[in-house]
Motif scaffolding. Structure first.
Motif, short mmCIF file in Angstrom:
data_model
loop_
_atom_site.label_atom_id
_atom_site.label_comp_id
_atom_site.label_asym_id
_atom_site.label_seq_id
_atom_site.Cartn_x
_atom_site.Cartn_y
_atom_site.Cartn_z
N PRO A 1 52.23 85.81 33.55
CA PRO A 1 52.88 85.47 34.81
C PRO A 1 52.98 83.96 34.95
O PRO A 1 52.06 83.24 34.55
N SER A 2 54.08 83.52 35.47
CA SER A 2 54.22 82.07 35.64
C SER A 2 53.24 81.59 36.71
O SER A 2 53.00 82.27 37.70
N GLN A 3 52.69 80.46 36.47
CA GLN A 3 51.71 79.92 37.40
C GLN A 3 52.31 78.74 38.15
O GLN A 3 53.08 77.96 37.60
N ARG A 4 51.94 78.67 39.40
CA ARG A 4 52.36 77.49 40.15
C ARG A 4 51.13 76.89 40.76
O ARG A 4 50.45 77.52 41.57
N ARG A 5 50.82 75.73 40.31
CA ARG A 5 49.62 75.07 40.83
C ARG A 5 50.00 73.72 41.40
O ARG A 5 50.48 72.84 40.68
N ASP A 6 49.80 73.57 42.68
CA ASP A 6 49.98 72.26 43.30
C ASP A 6 48.60 71.75 43.66
O ASP A 6 48.19 71.74 44.82
N THR A 7 47.89 71.38 42.66
CA THR A 7 46.48 71.04 42.87
C THR A 7 46.32 69.59 43.29
O THR A 7 46.91 68.69 42.70
N ARG A 8 45.55 69.42 44.32
CA ARG A 8 45.14 68.06 44.70
C ARG A 8 43.63 68.00 44.60
O ARG A 8 42.95 68.94 45.00
N VAL A 9 43.10 66.98 44.02
CA VAL A 9 41.65 66.82 43.97
C VAL A 9 41.26 65.82 45.05
O VAL A 9 41.59 64.64 44.97
N VAL A 10 40.64 66.32 46.10
CA VAL A 10 40.25 65.46 47.21
C VAL A 10 38.78 65.71 47.49
O VAL A 10 38.35 66.86 47.60
N ARG A 11 38.01 64.68 47.56
CA ARG A 11 36.58 64.83 47.78
C ARG A 11 36.24 64.73 49.27
O ARG A 11 36.94 64.08 50.03
N ASP A 12 35.16 65.38 49.62
CA ASP A 12 34.53 65.24 50.94
C ASP A 12 35.46 65.62 52.09
O ASP A 12 35.45 64.98 53.14
N VAL A 13 36.28 66.62 51.89
CA VAL A 13 37.12 67.08 53.01
C VAL A 13 36.33 68.10 53.82
O VAL A 13 35.79 69.04 53.26
N PRO A 14 36.23 67.93 55.14
CA PRO A 14 35.50 68.89 55.95
C PRO A 14 36.12 70.28 55.86
O PRO A 14 37.35 70.42 55.72
N ALA A 15 35.28 71.29 55.96
CA ALA A 15 35.75 72.67 55.83
C ALA A 15 36.79 72.99 56.90
O ALA A 15 37.76 73.72 56.65
N ALA A 16 36.63 72.39 58.09
CA ALA A 16 37.58 72.67 59.17
C ALA A 16 38.98 72.18 58.81
O ALA A 16 39.98 72.83 59.11
N ASP A 17 39.03 71.03 58.15
CA ASP A 17 40.34 70.49 57.75
C ASP A 17 41.00 71.39 56.71
O ASP A 17 42.21 71.61 56.73
N ILE A 18 40.17 71.89 55.79
CA ILE A 18 40.71 72.78 54.76
C ILE A 18 41.25 74.05 55.41
O ILE A 18 42.35 74.51 55.11
N ALA A 19 40.47 74.59 56.37
CA ALA A 19 40.89 75.81 57.05
C ALA A 19 42.20 75.58 57.81
O ALA A 19 43.11 76.41 57.77
N ARG A 20 42.29 74.41 58.44
CA ARG A 20 43.49 74.10 59.21
C ARG A 20 44.71 74.03 58.28
O ARG A 20 45.78 74.54 58.60
N GLU A 21 44.52 73.44 57.12
CA GLU A 21 45.62 73.31 56.18
C GLU A 21 46.08 74.69 55.69
O GLU A 21 47.28 74.94 55.55
N ILE A 22 45.11 75.56 55.48
CA ILE A 22 45.46 76.92 55.02
C ILE A 22 46.24 77.65 56.12
O ILE A 22 47.25 78.32 55.85
N VAL A 23 45.78 77.50 57.35
CA VAL A 23 46.46 78.17 58.47
C VAL A 23 47.89 77.64 58.60
O VAL A 23 48.84 78.41 58.77
N ASP A 24 48.02 76.33 58.48
CA ASP A 24 49.37 75.74 58.56
C ASP A 24 50.26 76.30 57.46
O ASP A 24 51.43 76.60 57.67
N TRP A 25 49.68 76.44 56.29
CA TRP A 25 50.45 76.95 55.15
C TRP A 25 50.88 78.40 55.42
O TRP A 25 52.01 78.78 55.14
N LEU A 26 49.94 79.18 55.98
CA LEU A 26 50.26 80.58 56.28
C LEU A 26 51.38 80.67 57.32
O LEU A 26 52.31 81.47 57.20
N LYS A 27 51.25 79.81 58.32
CA LYS A 27 52.26 79.85 59.40
C LYS A 27 53.63 79.41 58.88
O LYS A 27 54.66 79.90 59.33
N ALA A 28 53.59 78.51 57.95
CA ALA A 28 54.86 78.02 57.43
C ALA A 28 55.55 79.12 56.62
O ALA A 28 56.75 79.10 56.45
#
Lengths: 269, 748
Positions: free
Chosen positions: A242-269
């Motif tokens: 299967p073709s893979q699509r990875r838009d990986t960003r390596v970011v250190r020390d991101v709070p879990a809340a920020d990660i969760a917010r980004e995921i929610v934004d992505w889902l909503k989009a």
């Protein structure tokens, strides 16, 4: 308290997903490069089903768990060195290919036959567990076909939660679209439950559990019956990953809340 | 004569070796209990341990809550219970040396400090397991067993406090740093002891509930030395001390504790008797630590070897991906696919690292298995001596004189074909447990220090090579596989549980044992046989190197230096230590070859290997053997040559030793052994006779009158290296083609 369940989990091995999986054409049909030498893991969806089965058996005294598996027995033996340590179960082995290109109907027939042959299995108390999908044969129909061949009509796919009501009825949450669940009530076994991820963590390895399991597992492996399933008569024009699509960003020390917010934004989009 | 040539195209490595391969090579394919504990340890290592390292938990000397999370993981995964007897909650029956070695190997694959932490409880319990009374075993092993379902108790952790003195206080490591006196001794009651000890570099002290401590009597009412058990709740001072500011192994807790405690005499490990009003411990501290360290040192050696093998995958991935992402570099081009693997040097160095890791692992696991095999005979010997009332080291040595003589006879018979030997006598000797005890003891006394010394010492050097292959990345915290940390950690592995000089000292004595040498001679014969059947292993070259070492040892044992002083003597470390180093190379390489033969023999019975790949594994590992044999032969040749020639005084123009210079006749004779020698000697000789003063670079030529035998062997050894570099080329080529996983299976 519910009557004891007889829980049969169908599941087999798949190549470790961290390995390089390169499709190649072989004499027996499509396969993976160096497949016999690649380390294997229990199919993750089957793993969830097995852990849920063991958890249920622990809650309902007298319940028993069987893992019915179709795969090369030498590789299954290696796999058991890990899986047998996690939860108590009895193993039923069918020695054959675990290739993702085996025909689901043939696999289902082999599994159903093996299940029918389990000594002491009470078909009226049978809960047939497995993965709603597979990391290797993802047509998503194998468990349904096994259920059909065993004459089980109550089938639940994409299960994430199973509760046992005081009268012994099954309370089942199945995944549906939009992050919602379909809630079902099944008055009694038998039933097919094809698990999504469930909610249990992977149990720790415990060699003491493993040593207890191995007393019955090794004899089963030694007397495993060879089973021929495959893709005879089927010709694959092309096989590719299967073709893979990875838009990986390596970011250190991101709070879990920020990660969760980004995921929610992505889902909503 | 027809010379058979082997085709250069042969099946080679397709994937990295997995469990199927290792279980056969390291002889636990039929031990499911061990296979499970291996899997368990691996999940802990590549799970929580790797997370801790990746999160930077190593960046503090303190024992943090995060680090402490390893203990429940060890408990839940069976690692803690693996070190306990089954009657006290363990699950491994029989000797556990191989199993515990594999646990340490798996943990050290990610972090050796974590491996140390897992082992320290076993080290603390070691004196009790080996020599403790029944009551002591029951109390402490039961306390250490992880809680069972429904239990809420916390399992005990232990620490082992030996002799580490505080620096600069005028003591050496031969002096015990702890004292014990009789504090109170009431008629009819158990004596109470006052124990004072300051420990240094004591692992597990941050969490230890009990400590097994070595102490020396400071009271005429208590004889000699002993080990005592101290508990944190004993009256007095149980000060865990300050964390040691060590640079490495930060996933193990190390402190400098202070103890001043009153304990009952029943805490003397192994018990005691009262003789003429004096408390006489049943075991001195020396009796106990010898039994404990003999085993635990092997696991330390294996930790370094695990790290070497763990370096292969990240280095290959780094090499291949080195240039990817660069402008204009298209997938499919050699530069994209192979990266640094286009360069022979990068490949050859990685081959050397892998070969060293294989050899070290083979030596370590062979030693662990030897201890497992030896343990029943140790028990039998102890039982027999107890029945016969033979106690004390000297009495036991006397009692073992006869079995030692019989063991030499046994070994001689063992080396003969069954049809030619006296089978009745052989069976009689074979049935004598004391014969087996002394035979295996002689091996253990050599293999254990050799493993600790060579695996950690040479392993550290090779880990530096691995780091260097990663470029600047290698010395960053972000290096995949934590190679920088592994390299630094290795220095501690070379030091703790007996630094290198201690191991060399032990080897310099034990390798002279006739029983060991008898087996060593047989190994030479065996290697010749293997060399005939599988020449590609380099076994024949190894046999030649072993002969050279043996000749050198026998020569040095009798020879004197230019001043007439004996060469092979206790305090002459310049002679004995290098010879011990040379032996280690040979032992490790021999074990490596034997493991490959085991794979070739048993592999076909494994469906997973027989289905494809076995031939490639065997060929690749065979090439690694040949590569390593050449390296070992080089080291042995260099060391032996230096020792054989280096203690003769070099002749000078104006001294009386001119007579030692080569004559034309001798030069011709030597030319038979070293073609071209006579030409050089002639030129030098002419200069010597015709010139009053020597021209530059034409000093007096050394005569090797007494050492032609050495020269012949050395020259033969050089010739035996034939093909070694071709093997290295093949192994290097295999590294460019081996399939590796997409990513490392632990975070970095």
């Amino acid at each position: 308290m519910a009557d004891p369940f007889h829980i049969v989990v169908c599941g087999s091995l798949v190549p470790d997903p961290l390995q390089t999986l390169e499709p190649v054409a072989g004499a027996q049909g499509p396969g993976l490069k160096n497949e016999t030498m690649l380390p294997a893991v229990l199919d993750p969806w089957a793993g969830h089903a097995l852990f849920e089965a063991a958890n249920l058996a622990k809650q309902v005294a007298g319940s028993q768990v069987w893992l019915v598996t179709l795969g090369p027995k030498a590789k299954l033996q290696q796999l058991m060195m890990t899986i047998a340590q996690k939860v108590p179960f009895q193993l039923v082995v069918l020695d054959g290919t675990a290739s993702g290109f085996a025909d689901a109907h043939e696999v289902a027939t082999a599994l159903a036959t093996a299940i029918q042959g389990i000594p002491g299995l009470d078909r009226n108390r049978l809960l047939l567990f497995g993965g709603c999908a597979s990391a290797s044969r993802d047509s998503g129909v194998t468990l349904q076909l096994v259920g059909e061949q065993l004459g089980i009509r109550d089938q639940f796919l994409g299960v994430d939660e199973l509760g046992i009501e005081p009268d012994g009825a099954l309370h089942i949450l199945e995944r549906v679209e939009g992050g919602q669940y379909q809630v079902s009530r099944c008055v009694a076994p038998p039933a097919v439950l094809a698990w999504a991820t469930g909610s249990l963590p992977e149990p720790h390895n415990n060699p003491q559990v493993g040593m207890m399991n191995m007393r019955t597992i090794m004899p089963q492996l030694q007397k495993a019956k060879p089973v021929t399933v495959g893709c005879a008569g089927i010709q694959y024009d092309t096989v590719k990953l299967p073709s893979q699509r990875r838009d990986t960003r390596v970011v250190r020390d991101v709070p879990a809340a920020d990660i969760a917010r980004e995921i929610v934004d992505w889902l909503k989009a | 004569m027809t010379i058979m040539t082997k085709p250069e195209t042969q099946a080679s490595l397709q994937t990295l070796p997995g469990d199927d391969v290792r279980q056969i090579m390291w002889r636990y394919a039929d031990r499911f209990d061990i296979q499970m504990v291996v899997q368990s340890s691996r999940s802990v290592a590549r799970g929580i341990v790797a997370q801790l390292v990746a999160e930077g938990a190593r960046n503090t000397h303190d024992w943090t809550e995060a680090k402490n999370r390893m203990f429940p993981a060890f408990d839940q995964s069976g690692i803690t219970a693996a070190g306990l007897d089954p009657e006290y909650g363990g699950f491994l029956t029989g000797p556990r040396n191989l199993a515990l070695s594999l646990v340490a190997f798996e943990l050290a694959w990610v972090d050796a400090g974590a491996a140390t932490t897992s082992l320290v409880n076993n080290l603390a319990l070691g004196p009790i397991v080996e020599r403790g009374t029944t009551e002591q075993k029951a109390r402490y092993m039961s306390a250490c067993i992880p809680p069972q379902p429904g239990e809420t108790r916390q399992p005990w952790r232990g620490a082992f406090a030996l002799t580490e003195p505080i620096p600069y206080v005028g003591v050496d490591t031969g002096v015990l740093g702890g004292k014990v006196r009789v504090a109170k001794w009431t008629e009819g009651a158990e004596p109470m002891l006052q124990v004072e000890k300051r420990g240094r570099f004591i692992t597990n002290m941050a969490v230890a509930n009990f400590v097994t401590a070595a102490v020396e009597s400071d009271d005429p009412r208590l004889k000699g030395t002993c080990m005592v058990i101290l508990e944190e709740s004993d009256p007095g001072i149980f000060d865990r001390g300050a964390p040691t500011h060590k640079l490495v192994h930060q996933l193990s807790s190390t402190h400098d504790p202070i103890f001043n405690l009153t304990v009952p005499a029943s805490r003397i490990i192994g018990g005691y008797t009262v003789q003429n009003g004096v408390i006489v411990p049943n075991y001195s501290h020396g009796d106990i630590i010898e039994a404990v360290f003999a085993r635990t040192r092997v696991t330390v050696g294996l930790m370094t070897s695990a790290k070497l093998l763990s370096a292969v995958e990240p280095v290959v991935r780094y090499q291949r991906g080195r240039f990817r992402g660069g402008a204009g570099l298209a997938p499919g081009s050699p530069r994209y696919d192979l990266g640094l693997q286009q360069k022979e040097d990068a490949l050859h160095r990685l081959v050397d690292i892998w070969a060293s890791g294989e050899a070290g692992s083979s030596l370590g696991f062979e030693t662990a298995r030897l201890f497992d095999a030896w343990e029943p005979y140790v028990r039998r010997k102890e039982a027999l001596f107890a029945e016969q009332g033979i106690t004390g080291a000297r009495a036991q040595m006397r009692a073992l004189r006869q079995p030692r003589a019989e063991a030499l006879e046994y070994l001689a018979l063992l080396g003969q074909p069954p049809a030619q030997r006296n089978e009745v006598r052989f069976a009689e000797l074979d049935a004598n447990p004391l014969v087996h005890y002394v035979v295996q003891e002689s091996l253990a006394n050599v293999l254990c220090p050799a493993c600790k010394l060579w695996n950690t010492g040479h392993g550290t050097n090779m880990l530096r090579e691995a780091v260097s292959l990663m470029g600047g990345y290698g010395i960053t915290e972000d290096c995949p596989g934590f190679l920088g940390q592994k390299w630094m950690d290795a220095q501690l592995e070379a030091t703790y549980e007996g630094p290198e000089s201690v191991q060399r000292r032990q080897l310099s004595v034990t390798m002279t044992d006739d029983l060991f040498l008898a087996q060593y001679r047989q190994w030479i014969t065996d290697m010749r046989h293997i060399g005939a059947l599988r020449p590609a292993t380099g076994a024949c070259a190894l046999a030649t190197a072993m002969e050279l070492w043996l000749w050198t040892f026998m020569h040095l044992r009798d020879a004197k230096d230019a001043d007439g002083k004996a060469l092979y003597q206790s305090q002459r470390h310049g002679v004995t230590f290098p010879l011990a180093d040379a032996l280690c190379w040979l032992l490790a390489t021999r074990c490596q070859i034997l493991d490959v033969l085991e794979l070739a023999a048993k592999g076909p019975a494994s469906p997973n290997l027989a289905g494809g790949g076995l031939e490639g594994f065997v060929n690749f590992f065979t090439d690694l053997c040949h590569v390593h044999t050449a390296r070992a032969a080089g080291e042995v040749g260099r060391i032996c040559a230096e020792l054989v020639y280096g203690y003769d005084r070099h002749p000078a123009w104006e001294c009386d030793l001119r007579g030692n210079c080569t004559t034309a006749i001798l030069a011709d004779a030597l030319d038979q052994a070293m073609p071209g020698y006579s030409m050089i000697a002639e030129a030098l000789s002419r200069e010597f006779t015709d010139q009053p003063l020597p021209p530059d670079k034409a000093g007096p030529c050394v005569c090797m009158r007494a050492t032609e035998a050495f020269s012949r062997r050395r020259t033969k050894l050089d010739g035996c290296l034939t093909g070694a570099r071709l093997a290295k080329d093949r192994a290097a080529q295999a590294l460019t083609q081996v399939m590796i996983p997409e990513a490392l299976d632990y975070p970095a």
